[in-house]
Design an enzyme around this catalytic site. Structure first.
Site, PDB file in Angstrom:
ATOM      1  N   TYR A 137     -12.823  -3.487  11.803  1.00 24.89           N
ATOM      2  CA  TYR A 137     -11.438  -2.483  11.622  1.00 24.89           C
ATOM      3  C   TYR A 137     -10.559  -2.576  13.190  1.00 24.89           C
ATOM      4  O   TYR A 137      -9.638  -3.468  12.640  1.00 24.89           O
ATOM      5  CB  TYR A 137     -11.566  -1.120  11.170  1.00 24.89           C
ATOM      6  CG  TYR A 137     -10.517  -0.580  11.263  1.00 24.89           C
ATOM      7  CD1 TYR A 137     -10.535  -0.454  10.131  1.00 24.89           C
ATOM      8  CD2 TYR A 137      -9.593   0.445  11.985  1.00 24.89           C
ATOM      9  CE1 TYR A 137      -8.950   0.020   9.232  1.00 24.89           C
ATOM     10  CE2 TYR A 137      -8.595   1.817  11.731  1.00 24.89           C
ATOM     11  CZ  TYR A 137      -8.043   1.334  10.755  1.00 24.89           C
ATOM     12  OH  TYR A 137      -7.149   2.128  10.023  1.00 24.89           O
ATOM     13  N   GLY A 163       0.659  -1.419   0.038  1.00 29.81           N
ATOM     14  CA  GLY A 163      -0.298  -0.449   0.063  1.00 29.81           C
ATOM     15  C   GLY A 163       0.929   1.025   0.406  1.00 29.81           C
ATOM     16  O   GLY A 163       0.781   2.241   0.730  1.00 29.81           O
ATOM     17  N   ALA A 164       2.188   1.504  -0.861  1.00 33.43           N
ATOM     18  CA  ALA A 164       2.481   2.131  -0.644  1.00 33.43           C
ATOM     19  C   ALA A 164       2.233   4.163  -2.433  1.00 33.43           C
ATOM     20  O   ALA A 164       3.117   4.445  -2.196  1.00 33.43           O
ATOM     21  CB  ALA A 164       4.062   1.900  -1.637  1.00 33.43           C
ATOM     22  N   SER A 165       1.445   3.467  -2.634  1.00 37.06           N
ATOM     23  CA  SER A 165       0.804   4.518  -3.576  1.00 37.06           C
ATOM     24  C   SER A 165       0.730   5.696  -3.090  1.00 37.06           C
ATOM     25  O   SER A 165       0.265   6.874  -3.978  1.00 37.06           O
ATOM     26  CB  SER A 165      -0.678   3.809  -4.204  1.00 37.06           C
ATOM     27  OG  SER A 165      -1.037   2.861  -3.935  1.00 37.06           O
ATOM     28  N   ARG A 166       0.053   5.774  -1.788  1.00 34.84           N
ATOM     29  CA  ARG A 166      -0.895   7.256  -0.841  1.00 34.84           C
ATOM     30  C   ARG A 166      -0.391   7.074   0.251  1.00 34.84           C
ATOM     31  O   ARG A 166      -0.214   6.037   1.146  1.00 34.84           O
ATOM     32  CB  ARG A 166      -2.125   6.786  -1.462  1.00 34.84           C
ATOM     33  CG  ARG A 166      -2.806   6.873  -2.771  1.00 34.84           C
ATOM     34  CD  ARG A 166      -4.484   6.937  -2.543  1.00 34.84           C
ATOM     35  NE  ARG A 166      -4.628   5.180  -2.094  1.00 34.84           N
ATOM     36  CZ  ARG A 166      -5.614   5.026  -1.317  1.00 34.84           C
ATOM     37  NH1 ARG A 166      -6.583   5.582  -0.889  1.00 34.84           N
ATOM     38  NH2 ARG A 166      -6.302   4.263  -1.734  1.00 34.84           N
ATOM     39  N   ALA A 223     -11.131  -5.629  15.223  1.00 35.37           N
ATOM     40  CA  ALA A 223     -11.079  -6.612  15.913  1.00 35.37           C
ATOM     41  C   ALA A 223      -9.394  -6.884  14.524  1.00 35.37           C
ATOM     42  O   ALA A 223      -8.994  -7.556  15.009  1.00 35.37           O
ATOM     43  CB  ALA A 223     -12.293  -7.095  15.434  1.00 35.37           C
ATOM     44  N   ALA A 224      -9.368  -6.388  13.156  1.00 33.44           N
ATOM     45  CA  ALA A 224      -8.255  -6.639  12.564  1.00 33.44           C
ATOM     46  C   ALA A 224      -7.191  -6.043  13.344  1.00 33.44           C
ATOM     47  O   ALA A 224      -6.039  -7.010  12.974  1.00 33.44           O
ATOM     48  CB  ALA A 224      -8.507  -5.705  11.161  1.00 33.44           C
ATOM     49  N   ASN A 239       1.373  -2.273   5.063  1.00 31.36           N
ATOM     50  CA  ASN A 239       1.126  -1.066   5.950  1.00 31.36           C
ATOM     51  C   ASN A 239      -0.303  -1.142   5.158  1.00 31.36           C
ATOM     52  O   ASN A 239      -1.198  -0.516   6.006  1.00 31.36           O
ATOM     53  CB  ASN A 239       1.920  -0.103   5.319  1.00 31.36           C
ATOM     54  CG  ASN A 239       1.285   1.383   4.583  1.00 31.36           C
ATOM     55  OD1 ASN A 239       0.707   1.782   5.641  1.00 31.36           O
ATOM     56  ND2 ASN A 239       0.183   1.586   3.359  1.00 31.36           N
ATOM     57  N   THR A 242       4.321  -2.809  20.325  1.00 35.26           N
ATOM     58  CA  THR A 242       3.160  -1.539  19.389  1.00 35.26           C
ATOM     59  C   THR A 242       3.406  -0.358  19.890  1.00 35.26           C
ATOM     60  O   THR A 242       3.457   0.344  20.529  1.00 35.26           O
ATOM     61  CB  THR A 242       1.943  -1.849  19.529  1.00 35.26           C
ATOM     62  OG1 THR A 242       1.735  -3.513  19.322  1.00 35.26           O
ATOM     63  CG2 THR A 242       0.628  -0.885  18.852  1.00 35.26           C
TER      64      THR A 242
HETATM   65  P1  NAP Z   1      -4.971   4.849   2.426  1.00 35.35           P
HETATM   66  O1  NAP Z   1      -4.561   6.250   1.822  1.00 35.35           O
HETATM   67  O2  NAP Z   1      -6.389   4.339   1.464  1.00 35.35           O
HETATM   68  O3  NAP Z   1      -3.915   4.022   1.947  1.00 35.35           O
HETATM   69  C1  NAP Z   1      -4.189   2.641   1.393  1.00 35.35           C
HETATM   70  C2  NAP Z   1      -3.008   1.893   1.185  1.00 35.35           C
HETATM   71  O4  NAP Z   1      -3.559   0.322   1.151  1.00 35.35           O
HETATM   72  C3  NAP Z   1      -3.048   2.267  -1.077  1.00 35.35           C
HETATM   73  O5  NAP Z   1      -2.160   1.925  -0.839  1.00 35.35           O
HETATM   74  C4  NAP Z   1      -3.949   0.997  -1.185  1.00 35.35           C
HETATM   75  O6  NAP Z   1      -3.920   0.783  -2.812  1.00 35.35           O
HETATM   76  C5  NAP Z   1      -3.478   0.014  -0.293  1.00 35.35           C
HETATM   77  N1  NAP Z   1      -5.012  -0.790  -0.414  1.00 35.35           N
HETATM   78  C6  NAP Z   1      -5.940  -1.138  -0.116  1.00 35.35           C
HETATM   79  N2  NAP Z   1      -6.204  -2.294  -0.523  1.00 35.35           N
HETATM   80  C7  NAP Z   1      -5.178  -2.749  -0.418  1.00 35.35           C
HETATM   81  C8  NAP Z   1      -5.524  -4.560  -0.619  1.00 35.35           C
HETATM   82  N3  NAP Z   1      -6.054  -5.273  -1.327  1.00 35.35           N
HETATM   83  N4  NAP Z   1      -4.143  -4.804  -1.001  1.00 35.35           N
HETATM   84  C9  NAP Z   1      -3.426  -4.249  -0.977  1.00 35.35           C
HETATM   85  N5  NAP Z   1      -2.782  -2.651  -1.309  1.00 35.35           N
HETATM   86  C10 NAP Z   1      -3.865  -2.021  -0.515  1.00 35.35           C
HETATM   87  O7  NAP Z   1      -4.736   4.335   3.810  1.00 35.35           O
HETATM   88  P2  NAP Z   1      -4.398   5.197   4.986  1.00 35.35           P
HETATM   89  O8  NAP Z   1      -3.553   5.899   5.839  1.00 35.35           O
HETATM   90  O9  NAP Z   1      -2.055   5.888   4.512  1.00 35.35           O
HETATM   91  O10 NAP Z   1      -3.889   3.886   5.787  1.00 35.35           O
HETATM   92  C11 NAP Z   1      -2.893   3.444   6.369  1.00 35.35           C
HETATM   93  C12 NAP Z   1      -3.328   2.214   6.798  1.00 35.35           C
HETATM   94  O11 NAP Z   1      -2.237   2.966   7.877  1.00 35.35           O
HETATM   95  C13 NAP Z   1      -3.829   0.993   7.095  1.00 35.35           C
HETATM   96  O12 NAP Z   1      -3.359  -0.174   7.664  1.00 35.35           O
HETATM   97  C14 NAP Z   1      -4.554   2.078   8.084  1.00 35.35           C
HETATM   98  O13 NAP Z   1      -5.091   1.065   9.010  1.00 35.35           O
HETATM   99  C15 NAP Z   1      -3.502   2.421   9.041  1.00 35.35           C
HETATM  100  N6  NAP Z   1      -3.264   3.640   9.918  1.00 35.35           N
HETATM  101  C16 NAP Z   1      -4.418   4.914   9.456  1.00 35.35           C
HETATM  102  C17 NAP Z   1      -4.735   5.857   9.739  1.00 35.35           C
HETATM  103  C18 NAP Z   1      -5.155   6.996   9.554  1.00 35.35           C
HETATM  104  O14 NAP Z   1      -5.826   8.148  10.946  1.00 35.35           O
HETATM  105  N7  NAP Z   1      -4.666   7.621   8.610  1.00 35.35           N
HETATM  106  C19 NAP Z   1      -4.384   5.515  11.276  1.00 35.35           C
HETATM  107  C20 NAP Z   1      -4.239   4.276  11.963  1.00 35.35           C
HETATM  108  C21 NAP Z   1      -3.654   3.837  11.034  1.00 35.35           C
HETATM  109  P3  NAP Z   1      -4.232   1.819  -3.583  1.00 35.35           P
HETATM  110  O15 NAP Z   1      -3.860   2.854  -4.187  1.00 35.35           O
HETATM  111  O16 NAP Z   1      -4.353   1.331  -5.202  1.00 35.35           O
HETATM  112  O17 NAP Z   1      -6.078   1.386  -3.262  1.00 35.35           O
END
Ligand code: NAP
Length: 248
Positions: free
Chosen positions: A155, A14-17, A157-158, A90, A238
Site C-alpha cells: 500500500y 470509488g464514490a460509493s463509500r 509503495a503504491a 480516489n 501533496t
Molecule cells: P473505502 O471506504 O474502502 O472505499 C473504497 C472505494 O474504492 C469504494 O467506492 C470502492 O468501490 C472503490 N474501489 C475499490 N476497488 C476498486 C476498483 N478496483 N476499481 C474502482 N473502484 C474501486 O475507502 P476509503 O477509506 O474511503 O478510501 C478512499 C481512498 O482514500 C483510498 O484511495 C484510500 O487508500 C485513501 N485513504 C484512506 C484513508 C482512511 O483512513 N480511510 C487514509 C489514507 C488514504 P465499491 O464500493 O464498489 O467496492
C-alpha cells in the site's frame, strides 16, 4: 468560502463509500455534474439514487480501475455525459500483511488498483483536458505513502508512487493550464479503517496530535479547494490532512 463548480464535469472514482462519496457529494452540492463510480451495478445505482434524492446533477457508473477492459468500457459510457475537466483518483484498496508473509496476489492487487488504476483513468481523461487547456487532477494518496507503516509495504509503495506520478505529471502538463496535486489523508473514519484491529487503531490514535479520527468531509473540503480557481497556482503538491499524525 463556497466554490462554484456549475458547468464542470467531475469524475470521482470509488464514490460509493467513504472519502470518495464525501468528495462526490461535496462537488455536487457546489453545482458540478458528478460522475461517481463503483465496482458493481448495485453500488453505481446507489450513487445515482443518492444524487437523485439530493437533487444533485450527476450519475453513477460501473468501473473497475484494476482492469483495462473495464476502463475501456467506462470510456464508452462516458461519451454520453461529456469529458471531465476535474478528475479525482480516489478508488483504492488495502491488502495488509508483513512482507515476509505477503502473497503475490496481495502485492499485485494493491499495485494494480491503487497505482496502475490511477494511471489508466488519468490517461483516459488527459486528452480532453489538454485540448481544453484546463484541468484539475487530484490523487488521493495516504499518510503512509510518506511515513511508511509496517504491514503495508504494498500500500505505501503504491501511495508513494502516486506522489511521484503527481509531481512528474504536474511538470509535464502545467503549461496546458492543468494542475496535478495529491491529498494525503491520515486516519479517516471509513470502511477501510473500520477493518483494522483494535490494537492497531489504539496505536494509530496515539500518533494523532488532534486526538481523533478525521471525517471524510474534511478530505472533501481540501479536494474542493484544490479543484477551485483559488488553487490555480498550486501544482505538484501533496497536501497532508492527517490531524498532525505525520509532519513531513
Ligand atoms: P473505502 O471506504 O474502502 O472505499 C473504497 C472505494 O474504492 C469504494 O467506492 C470502492 O468501490 C472503490 N474501489 C475499490 N476497488 C476498486 C476498483 N478496483 N476499481 C474502482 N473502484 C474501486 O475507502 P476509503 O477509506 O474511503 O478510501 C478512499 C481512498 O482514500 C483510498 O484511495 C484510500 O487508500 C485513501 N485513504 C484512506 C484513508 C482512511 O483512513 N480511510 C487514509 C489514507 C488514504 P465499491 O464500493 O464498489 O467496492
Amino acid at each position: 468560502m463556497s466554490n462554484n463548480f456549475e458547468n464542470k464535469i467531475v469524475l470521482v472514482t470509488g464514490a460509493s463509500r467513504g472519502i470518495g462519496k464525501a468528495i462526490a457529494n461535496n462537488f455536487a452540492a457546489h453545482g458540478a455534474f458528478v460522475i461517481g463510480t463503483a465496482t458493481s451495478e448495485n453500488s453505481a445505482d446507489g450513487i445515482k439514487k443518492e444524487f437523485g434524492q439530493n437533487k444533485y446533477k450527476g450519475t453513477g457508473l460501473v468501473l473497475d480501475i484494476s482492469k483495462q477492459n473495464s476502463v475501456d468500457k467506462f470510456a464508452d459510457s462516458l461519451k454520453d455525459y461529456g469529458q471531465p475537466s476535474i478528475l479525482v483518483n480516489n478508488a483504492g484498496i488495502t491488502r495488509d500483511n508483513l512482507l515476509m508473509r505477503m502473497k503475490n496476489d496481495e502485492w499485485e492487487s494493491v499495485i494494480e488498483t491503487n497505482l496502475n488504476g490511477m494511471y489508466r483513468v488519468t490517461k483516459l481523461c488527459l486528452k480532453a483536458m489538454m485540448k481544453a487547456r484546463y484541468g484539475r487532477i487530484i490523487n488521493i494518496t495516504s499518510v503512509v505513502g510518506v511515513s511508511g507503516n509496517p504491514g503495508q509495504t504494498n500500500y505505501s509503495a503504491a501511495k508513494a508512487g502516486m506522489i511521484g506520478f503527481t509531481r512528474s505529471l504536474a511538470r509535464e502538463i502545467g503549461a496546458r493550464g492543468i494542475t496535478v496535486n495529491a491529498v494525503a489523508p491520515g486516519f479517516i473514519k471509513t470502511d477501510m479503517t473500520e477493518e483494522l484491529s483494535d490494537d492497531i487503531k489504539a496505536s494509530l490514535m496515539k500518533q494523532i496530535s488532534l486526538g481523533r479520527l478525521g471525517n471524510p468531509d474534511e478530505i472533501a473540503k481540501v479536494v474542493n479547494f484544490l479543484a477551485s480557481d483559488d488553487a490555480a497556482y498550486i501544482t505538484g503538491q501533496t497536501i497532508n490532512v492527517n490531524g498532525g499524525m505525520y509532519m513531513g
